[in-house]
Design a protein around this motif. Structure first.
Motif, PDB file in Angstrom:
ATOM      1  N   ASP A 213       0.849  -1.197   0.000  1.00 41.29           N
ATOM      2  CA  ASP A 213       0.000   0.000   0.000  1.00 41.29           C
ATOM      3  C   ASP A 213       0.885   1.247   0.000  1.00 41.29           C
ATOM      4  N   LYS A 215       0.514   4.634   2.031  1.00 42.76           N
ATOM      5  CA  LYS A 215      -0.416   5.240   3.001  1.00 42.76           C
ATOM      6  C   LYS A 215      -0.388   6.766   3.013  1.00 42.76           C
ATOM      7  N   ASN A 286      -5.992  -6.763  10.546  1.00 40.26           N
ATOM      8  CA  ASN A 286      -7.314  -6.294  10.153  1.00 40.26           C
ATOM      9  C   ASN A 286      -8.185  -7.515   9.884  1.00 40.26           C
ATOM     10  N   ARG A 288     -10.477  -7.971   7.532  1.00 37.67           N
ATOM     11  CA  ARG A 288     -11.150  -7.799   6.223  1.00 37.67           C
ATOM     12  C   ARG A 288     -10.088  -7.561   5.166  1.00 37.67           C
ATOM     13  N   ASP A 291      -7.953  -2.011   1.419  1.00 33.85           N
ATOM     14  CA  ASP A 291      -8.391  -1.105   0.359  1.00 33.85           C
ATOM     15  C   ASP A 291      -7.343  -0.006   0.256  1.00 33.85           C
ATOM     16  N   GLU A 293      -5.511  -2.429  -1.601  1.00 27.99           N
ATOM     17  CA  GLU A 293      -4.776  -3.638  -1.992  1.00 27.99           C
ATOM     18  C   GLU A 293      -5.662  -4.654  -2.746  1.00 27.99           C
TER      19      GLU A 293
HETATM   20  N1  GLY Z   1      -4.957  -0.053   2.927  1.00 28.39           N
HETATM   21  C1  GLY Z   1      -4.954  -0.238   4.312  1.00 28.39           C
HETATM   22  C2  GLY Z   1      -6.145  -0.873   4.863  1.00 28.39           C
HETATM   23  O1  GLY Z   1      -6.984  -1.365   4.144  1.00 28.39           O
HETATM   24  O2  GLY Z   1      -6.279  -0.915   6.081  1.00 28.39           O
END
Ligand code: GLY
Length: 430
Positions: A213, A215, A286, A288, A291, A293
């Motif tokens: 990612d 950020k 996380n 889930r 996003d 990615e």
């Molecule tokens: N792209 C970082 C996230 O989905 O937490």
């Protein structure tokens, strides 16, 4: 089968697009969705946290599978609510979603399962936290315990910043009273970050392709933290050795410990990994898909996503070893176009031009995030991250060139994007 995707971001558009390709799927709904999910599926104007209305809709339309995108409904118990009604849904229960929703739970779980992570302490009052910070000889990261729309993790460079972070979270309660009740103070680690996600069902895990990612809002990893301004897959830093270490030292002990504690995890477990000089360390979990990615990852996934999700729900994941997952060997790059002002304040409702021209660039898919379809077919901005322009290419360089060519066709007032997505990986490849 009819499928419902919950959420309205770029990740959810990618899920709708991918699930719609399954020969077993007749229609994909998205609640509440965006302009992109309205084009590749059918939008349903129900909020992601309105479980009563979602359950009513699923029963009425005879939806056979619900897939949850964001963490909020998971942390609020959408899976428990659907399962109580006998409905088929993919994602962790409220108890298992604590792995993301509570930083304190997550760090204690990592310690218990002996997962390599930064040393830390938990505090429920500001004064002892301040005393602890003042005795540290290294920079700290201060984390609000609860979900704070991705803003509750404050990376500090010195003691003053760390003390200010404690005030923001615990005294001024900037991220809410509940989120700030407890904090984690941990050692700040140095290294490159990589996202490793895996399909999980109880003790079984099937890792997905790696990704990286971006950020920060601006080129060269400058500016404030965002939800993510671009991503690519695979991540060259994620060598087979690194992936194997993350699997054996982190993902497996974590899911085993969760199962032993009677909070088994089923869904996508996302490990935010930092590659330090001492080896990989887990920054956070996380519950889930990431996003942005997910956008490059799903562009590369050839296997039917519906089959994978079914296998996870029905405890058949052990039959789908990693080798049975089919990936496009070509890399994919996603460049996010955002509204001016993001991640701070921004204005919505700007007309987006050039989407059709961008879609004509070969090997490109424009995933929508903060967009809205107006009557008459006009697409306008409706969020901070607006589009995720994603391209496949024979090489990372080619994927990048195609993504940026498509980006150049799109415009709306105030639009901005990073110009250096994938550069770190290119430097490694040379
Ligand atoms: N792209 C970082 C996230 O989905 O937490």
């Amino acid at each position: 089968m009819k499928v419902l995707v919950i959420g309205k971001g770029g990740r959810e558009h990618a899920l709708v697009w991918k699930l719609a390709q399954s020969p077993r799927v007749e229609r994909v709904y998205c609640a509440p969705g965006n302009a992109g999910t309205a084009l590749d599926g059918v939008n349903v104007p129900i909020d992601a946290n309105d479980f009563t209305a979602l359950i009513r809709f699923v029963k009425k339309e005879n939806v056979g599978l619900t897939v949850v995108g964001p963490e909020d409904p998971l942390a609020n118990g959408i899976v428990d609510a659907f399962q109580a009604e006998g409905l088929r849904i993919f994602g962790p229960t409220k108890a298992a979603a604590q792995v993301e929703a509570s930083k304190v739970y997550s760090k204690k779980l990592m310690r218990h399962a002996d997962v390599p992570t930064a040393e830390f302490r938990v505090f429920d009052h500001p004064e002892p936290a301040r005393k602890y910070i003042e005795t540290r000889e290294y920079p700290c990261v201060i984390k609000a315990d609860g979900l704070a729309a991705g803003k509750g993790v404050i990376v500090c460079s010195n003691t003053e910043e760390a003390l200010e972070a404690v005030n923001r979270i615990m005294v001024r309660e900037e991220f809410g009273r509940v989120a700030g009740r407890q904090i984690v103070v941990e050692k700040r680690l140095e290294g490159e970050e990589v996202s490793i996600m895996a399909l999980v069902a109880g003790r079984t895990i099937v890792p997905l392709a790696s990704s990286q990612d971006h950020k920060r809002a601006l080129d060269g990893d400058q500016g404030p933290n965002t939800g993510g301004m671009g991503a690519y897959s695979p991540a060259p830093i994620a060598t087979p050795e690194l992936l194997s270490l993350v699997e054996t030292d982190a993902l497996l002990p974590t899911v085993h410990a969760m199962k032993r504690a009677r909070t088994p995890f089923r869904g996508i477990l996302y490990a935010g990994v930092i590659v330090t000089n001492q080896g990989p360390r887990i920054l956070e979990y996380n519950c889930r898909l990431g996003d942005p990615e997910t956008q490059p990852i799903l562009m590369r996934l050839k296997t039917d996503l519906c089959d994978l999700i079914d296998a996870a729900i029905d405890d058949r994941l052990a039959d789908i070893s990693e080798d049975l997952l089919e990936w496009d060997p070509r890399p994919a790059v996603c460049v996010v176009i955002a509204s001016g002002g993001y991640p701070g304040t921004f204005v919505k409702g700007k007309m987006i031009q050039g989407l059709d021209e961008a879609a004509k660039v070969p090997n490109v898919k424009v995933f929508h995030a903060g967009t809205k379809l107006e009557p008459g077919g006009m697409v306008v901005t409706d969020g901070g991250r607006v589009l995720g322009v994603t391209a496949l290419g024979a090489t990372l360089m080619e994927a990048r060139t195609s993504a940026y060519e498509a980006v150049s066709k799109i415009s709306f007032p105030g639009a901005f994007h990073r110009k250096d997505i994938g550069e770190k990986a290119l430097a490694k490849a040379i």
